[in-house]
Enzyme design. Structure first.
Site, PDB file in Angstrom:
ATOM      1  N   ASN A 142      45.265  55.969  39.365  1.00 54.44           N
ATOM      2  CA  ASN A 142      45.139  56.930  38.555  1.00 54.44           C
ATOM      3  C   ASN A 142      45.661  58.511  39.092  1.00 54.44           C
ATOM      4  O   ASN A 142      45.772  58.490  40.128  1.00 54.44           O
ATOM      5  CB  ASN A 142      43.690  56.884  37.897  1.00 54.44           C
ATOM      6  CG  ASN A 142      42.574  57.418  38.906  1.00 54.44           C
ATOM      7  OD1 ASN A 142      43.019  57.685  39.783  1.00 54.44           O
ATOM      8  ND2 ASN A 142      41.249  56.641  38.802  1.00 54.44           N
ATOM      9  N   ASP A 162      42.839  46.773  30.767  1.00 52.41           N
ATOM     10  CA  ASP A 162      42.296  47.905  31.567  1.00 52.41           C
ATOM     11  C   ASP A 162      42.766  49.204  31.536  1.00 52.41           C
ATOM     12  O   ASP A 162      42.018  50.131  31.375  1.00 52.41           O
ATOM     13  CB  ASP A 162      42.247  47.399  33.074  1.00 52.41           C
ATOM     14  CG  ASP A 162      41.609  48.423  33.956  1.00 52.41           C
ATOM     15  OD1 ASP A 162      40.519  48.591  34.172  1.00 52.41           O
ATOM     16  OD2 ASP A 162      42.081  49.268  34.586  1.00 52.41           O
TER      17      ASP A 162
END
Ligand code: COA
Length: 339
Positions: A25, A214
């Site tokens: 991320n 996810d």
């Protein structure tokens, strides 16, 4: 890479890969989905290889179930993920694989366990994907290990029989939903299943689906709390139906529950065949993901309370609360047992 696969002996496999920016991320934590995908790839290789150590048609091991999986510590860009997968039990037509993921800091040599997971695979014939093959039995190091495996097999079989396929649809949110409501963070993504997503018999790899799931759950969590977020755990997932190459998958996520410092997100994967349209849309898989909001030093933050509206959202919140309390109790008992 190291491995062993002599017929009749337990099969194991070890793979490692450097974590790159595309795996993470925006602050450099490796996505839970990337880790789930690596685990599933290792599990698929080790179980497919084992199931082909016998005469007869070739087969590919399809992911049938993943037990509840906890993310024990974060992994970062620049670390090396070591994934080990071992066949720990075989029933007549299914294979249990236990996988461990360790993150290695290659500058300091420090290693930490980030995940443990148990996956069940079922061998499907390459000639006829609906035909399930028998699994060659493994040799156990001791009768006790075989007995423990048999108990895990019986337990998951009983749990599976009590969990039905989902029929609950995700309804589109109202226009301009208020902040911190379910509709405000509800998110979805649409993906066309291509050859790179599929096994040799043109069905989607379970790891690809889990990564998409996810990703959507992470978007829902980040929209709700506007902070950096990480996957804490995924509840057991059953893969009831195959997803064929050329299908369109719609992965939808909605928040169901918040505790003081965690968020539960339900993800539903709906499949629309583009060619065999007469087969109609179906729900292939669904799961509950738990996410945690983190501050800049990766410490858990309080999360805004989810504002629920209407009977269905209230019911889902109550059910989420029950799962949260049950999981917390199990986690604390496990910690005490280890001390
Ligand atoms: N978890 C673990 N094992 C499972 C399972 C599950 N969810 N579903 C079936 N099995 C095992 C059974 O225990 C049985 O083994 P056993 O005889 O040794 O006990 C074996 O599979 C066959 O069971 P059966 O009930 O005849 O199979 P099925 O017709 O339900 O088909 C699958 C099982 C897995 C092949 C089928 O559900 C399927 O195709 N699922 C999708 C697989 C997939 O595409 N995965 C990736 C998804 S993205």
């Amino acid at each position: 890479m190291s491995e062993s696969s002599s017929p009749g002996a337990p099969c194991c496999l070890q793979v490692c890969r450097l974590m790159r920016p595309e795996d993470t991320n925006i602050v450099g934590n490796v996505h839970g989905g990337t880790i789930l995908k690596m685990i599933e790839e290792a599990g698929c290789i080790v179980s497919t290889r084992h199931c082909n150590t016998q005469d007869g048609d070739h087969c590919v091991a399809a992911l049938a179930r993943v037990e509840k999986t906890e993310f024990l510590s974060p992994m970062f860009i620049g670390e090396v993920a070591h994934v080990s997968a071992e066949i720990t039990y075989t029933s007549q037509r299914s294979v249990e694989v236990q996988a461990h993921v360790v993150a290695e800091n290659i500058l300091t040599g420090a290693k930490k366990l980030t995940n443990k997971a148990a996956l069940w695979y079922v061998p499907c014939s390459l000639k006829n994907v609906e035909e399930i093959k028998d699994v060659p039995p493994i040799t156990y190091a001791s009768p006790e290990l075989e007995e423990e495996g048999r108990k895990r097999y019986e337990t998951q079989k009983a749990l599976r029989q009590s969990s039905n396929e989902r029929s609950d649809e995700v309804v589109a949110p109202p226009p301009n939903p208020e902040k911190h409501t379910v509709g405000f963070s509800q998110s979805s993504l649409i993906h066309l299943v291509g050859p790179s997503d599929c096994t040799m018999n043109d069905f989607v790899h379970g790891g690809v689906t889990m990564k998409l799931m996810d990703e959507v759950a992470g978007i829902v969590a980040a929209r709700h709390c506007n902070t950096n977020i990480v996957t804490a755990c995924v509840d057991a997932i059953n893969f009831h139906r195959k997803i064929k190459k050329g299908s369109v998958v719609k992965v939808q996520g909605r928040m169901t529950f918040t505790s003081n410092r965690s968020m539960e997100i339900e993800v539903i994967v709906e499949v629309e065949p583009l060619v065999e349209v007469d087969k109609g849309k179906y729900c292939a898989v669904s799961a509950f993901f738990t996410f945690i909001s983190l501050d800049k030093k990766n410490r858990p933050l309080p999360v805004p309370l989810l504002k629920v509206e209407g009977e269905d959202e209230e019911r889902r919140f109550r059910e989420g609360n029950a799962r949260y309390l049950h999981n917390k109790e199990k986690r604390l008992a496990e910690r005490e047992r280890q001390q």
